[in-house]
Design an enzyme around this catalytic site. Structure first.
Site, short mmCIF file in Angstrom:
data_model
loop_
_atom_site.label_atom_id
_atom_site.label_comp_id
_atom_site.label_asym_id
_atom_site.label_seq_id
_atom_site.Cartn_x
_atom_site.Cartn_y
_atom_site.Cartn_z
N LYS A 97 18.82 22.09 -10.17
CA LYS A 97 19.41 20.78 -9.85
C LYS A 97 18.34 19.82 -9.32
O LYS A 97 18.25 18.68 -9.76
CB LYS A 97 20.51 20.95 -8.79
CG LYS A 97 20.99 19.64 -8.20
CD LYS A 97 22.07 19.83 -7.16
CE LYS A 97 21.60 19.95 -5.75
NZ LYS A 97 21.06 18.72 -5.15
N ASN A 98 17.56 20.29 -8.35
CA ASN A 98 16.62 19.36 -7.70
C ASN A 98 15.44 18.99 -8.59
O ASN A 98 14.64 18.13 -8.25
CB ASN A 98 16.10 19.97 -6.39
CG ASN A 98 17.18 19.94 -5.32
OD1 ASN A 98 18.25 19.38 -5.53
ND2 ASN A 98 16.89 20.55 -4.18
N CYS A 145 24.34 11.77 5.26
CA CYS A 145 25.10 12.77 4.53
C CYS A 145 25.43 13.89 5.48
O CYS A 145 25.16 13.81 6.67
CB CYS A 145 24.33 13.28 3.33
SG CYS A 145 23.12 14.49 3.76
N ARG A 194 19.63 10.70 6.94
CA ARG A 194 18.55 10.92 5.97
C ARG A 194 18.01 9.56 5.57
O ARG A 194 18.39 8.99 4.55
CB ARG A 194 19.06 11.71 4.76
CG ARG A 194 19.34 13.15 5.14
CD ARG A 194 19.99 13.91 4.03
NE ARG A 194 19.07 14.33 2.99
CZ ARG A 194 19.43 15.12 1.98
NH1 ARG A 194 20.67 15.53 1.88
NH2 ARG A 194 18.56 15.47 1.07
N ASP A 212 17.10 24.79 2.08
CA ASP A 212 18.28 24.97 1.23
C ASP A 212 18.72 26.43 1.13
O ASP A 212 19.81 26.72 0.65
CB ASP A 212 18.00 24.43 -0.19
CG ASP A 212 17.96 22.90 -0.22
OD1 ASP A 212 18.32 22.27 0.78
OD2 ASP A 212 17.57 22.34 -1.26
N ARG A 271 28.51 20.75 -6.98
CA ARG A 271 27.38 19.82 -7.12
C ARG A 271 26.13 20.57 -7.58
O ARG A 271 25.25 19.97 -8.19
CB ARG A 271 27.07 19.14 -5.77
CG ARG A 271 28.11 18.13 -5.35
CD ARG A 271 27.64 17.44 -4.09
NE ARG A 271 26.24 17.09 -4.23
CZ ARG A 271 25.34 17.13 -3.25
NH1 ARG A 271 25.70 17.49 -2.04
NH2 ARG A 271 24.09 16.80 -3.48
C1 UD1 Z 1 15.13 17.24 -1.21
C2 UD1 Z 1 16.17 18.11 -1.88
C3 UD1 Z 1 17.04 18.81 -0.85
C4 UD1 Z 1 16.15 19.57 0.14
C5 UD1 Z 1 15.08 18.66 0.73
C6 UD1 Z 1 14.10 19.40 1.61
C7 UD1 Z 1 16.60 16.98 -3.97
C8 UD1 Z 1 17.56 16.23 -4.82
N1 UD1 Z 1 16.99 17.30 -2.74
O1 UD1 Z 1 15.84 16.25 -0.49
O2 UD1 Z 1 17.91 19.72 -1.51
O3 UD1 Z 1 16.96 20.09 1.18
O4 UD1 Z 1 14.33 18.04 -0.33
O5 UD1 Z 1 13.48 20.42 0.90
O6 UD1 Z 1 15.51 17.31 -4.41
N2 UD1 Z 1 12.78 11.74 5.70
C9 UD1 Z 1 12.55 10.60 6.46
N3 UD1 Z 1 12.32 9.42 5.80
C10 UD1 Z 1 12.32 9.33 4.45
C11 UD1 Z 1 12.55 10.50 3.68
C12 UD1 Z 1 12.78 11.70 4.33
O7 UD1 Z 1 12.54 10.65 7.67
O8 UD1 Z 1 12.11 8.24 3.91
C13 UD1 Z 1 13.04 13.04 6.39
C14 UD1 Z 1 14.44 13.56 6.10
O9 UD1 Z 1 15.38 12.98 6.98
C15 UD1 Z 1 14.28 15.03 6.32
C16 UD1 Z 1 12.85 15.30 5.83
O10 UD1 Z 1 12.20 14.02 5.83
O11 UD1 Z 1 14.36 15.35 7.67
C17 UD1 Z 1 12.74 15.90 4.46
O12 UD1 Z 1 13.42 15.13 3.54
P1 UD1 Z 1 13.00 15.02 2.01
O13 UD1 Z 1 11.88 15.98 1.71
O14 UD1 Z 1 12.81 13.61 1.67
O15 UD1 Z 1 14.31 15.57 1.29
P2 UD1 Z 1 15.07 14.96 0.06
O16 UD1 Z 1 14.11 14.49 -0.97
O17 UD1 Z 1 16.12 14.02 0.55
#
Ligand code: UD1
Length: 417
Positions: free
Chosen positions: A22-23, A116, A121, A305, A397
């Protein structure tokens, strides 16, 4: 209402093929927007999140067609660069269309995907990276308007190696003049898969999977063809089920090199694990043992995850296991439901302590989020009696056919409508 009815207490024996990730497929679907033509994706899982991404593509003017697990996207007729709020709210990763639309049109209008179930996030890192590439961005009342007269290659350093921010920056950089280097990039295997797809389109990108990714923008693109990598979190879920229930299961397509930090605690818990080129076999005969602390971390650390499903696997282990959740603030919402089955778990902030219990009892359970829901299924398999899982849209999902896969492994799970 849809439910999963799980009849617990069976040992597992059987084999399944692991679905596409999925990711990986979600950012790749966003990336199909880059090319004014066809992209063919094999091994594409049928998931509600994938359906949402397809709806977004239709909204933008693309055409799609399915043949089994092959999804063909024709983005030649793309005519719009705005995504309605209702679609943005359905799925957080819709925000990756921002970088893709900027690359294709130089502008994009969409909405903040919002918080979420895992806690806040933010997307500040996404927006900052796109800003450094020359995008002007305004955010008002949740509406994001982004415009770039000209995207310019730049050296970016992410504050934290965010998966989504890395993906957004990569996609925008494909249309930037000059070279972009993303430092402190996320190293997740899904970034490598995105890189492979982009290369199949003709994008000049290297370094995916390391903390420094380089993109030379404005390459001429052509038809892309890609097979989506197997889902390492789905594999981790079934490994957890095998560990929880005992028996012998074979996961065809599961990749050892991408699951090392999940396999290590399973081995420490007493599981026999054999890996080969085609997949992974897990065997468990002896009682399960508690394991040293499991701390979630960015790749190659233990994946956040997989935290919930690993916790579910260890509920009946001998001893005490400590979990430390370092990525998301609110990722223990499955704990209350597990407790209803008789699990003994204490949570304080980012730490959860699991005290192994003799037995779990089937119960009426409510899925709180995608992986939390999968964890309830794992726990229900190793519980005595029947469990009913409600709100399984969370599970759907990310799992194409959880009941079918678990039944192929020897479980007794029924999906009722
Ligand atoms: C992706 C995955 C999700 C997984 C996560 C961490 C997908 C679709 N989803 O989510 O399943 O759990 O990686 O491995 O690929 N953060 C900030 N600011 C930002 C972006 C992120 O503070 O602009 C923080 C987030 O709140 C979180 C951390 O960084 O605490 C990691 O998030 P991120 O790696 O961005 O996860 P996702 O891409 O949302």
């Amino acid at each position: 209402m849809k439910q999963l009815l799980v009849s617990g207490g069976r040992r597992l024996h059987g084999e399944v093929h692991i679905q596409g990730a999925k990711n990986s497929v979600l950012p790749i679907l966003a990336a199909t927007v880059l090319h004014d033509g066809i992209s063919v994706l094999e091994g594409c899982p049928h998931l509600s999140d994938v359906e949402t991404a397809v709806q977004i593509l239709h909204e933008l003017g693309a055409k799609t067609s399915w043949q089994g697990h092959t999804l063909t996207v024709d983005a030649a007729g793309l005519s719009r660069c705005a995504i309605p709020e209702a679609l943005m709210r359905q799925m957080r990763s819709s925000v990756i269309f921002l970088g893709a639309l900027l690359a294709r049109f130089g502008e994009a209008e969409l909405f903040c995907p919002g918080g979420c179930e895992l806690g806040p996030r933010p997307i500040d890192l996404h927006l900052r990276a796109l800003g450094e590439l020359g995008t002007e961005i305004s955010v008002e009342g949740g509406a994001i308007r982004a415009r770039a007269k000209k995207l310019r290659g730049a050296e970016l350093t992410l504050d934290i190696p965010s998966v989504g921010a890395t993906e957004n920056a990569i996609l925008a950089a494909t249309a930037a003049e000059g070279v972009t280097v993303i430092r402190n990039a996320a190293r997740e295997p899904e970034i490598v898969d995105l890189q492979r797809f982009l290369r199949s389109l003709g994008v000049r990108i290297r370094g995916g999977g390391s903390s420094s990714v380089t993109i030379e923008g404005l390459a001429a693109l052509h038809e892309g063809h890609h097979r989506v990598m197997p889902d390492r979190i789905v594999a981790a879920t079934y490994l957890a089920a095998g560990a929880a229930c005992g028996g012998e299961i074979r996961l065809v397509g599961a990749e050892e090199k991408r699951l090392l930090t999940v396999l290590a605690p399973l081995r420490a818990a007493g599981c026999g694990i054999e890996c080969d080129k085609e997949g992974i076999t897990l065997r468990r005969e002896a009682p399960l043992l508690a394991v040293p602390p499991i701390r979630t971390a960015v790749y190659p650390g233990f994946p956040t995850d997989a935290q919930a499903v690993m916790m579910a696997a260890l509920l009946k282990s001998r001893g005490t296991t400590v979990f430390v959740e370092n990525i998301f603030e609110n990722r223990y919402r499955h704990v209350d439901e597990l407790t209803r089955m008789g699990a003994d778990i204490r949570v304080e902030g980012r730490v959860a302590v699991v005290y192994g219990v003799e037995k779990l009892c089937g119960a009426d359970l409510r899925c709180t989020d995608l992986r939390g829901g999968a964890a309830l299924a794992v726990a229900a398999l190793s519980a005595e009696g029947e469990s009913a899982l409600h709100e399984i849209h969370h599970i759907e999902r990310g799992y194409e056919d959880l009941a079918g896969d678990l039944n192929a492994l020897g479980a007794a799970v029924r999906r009722v409508i």
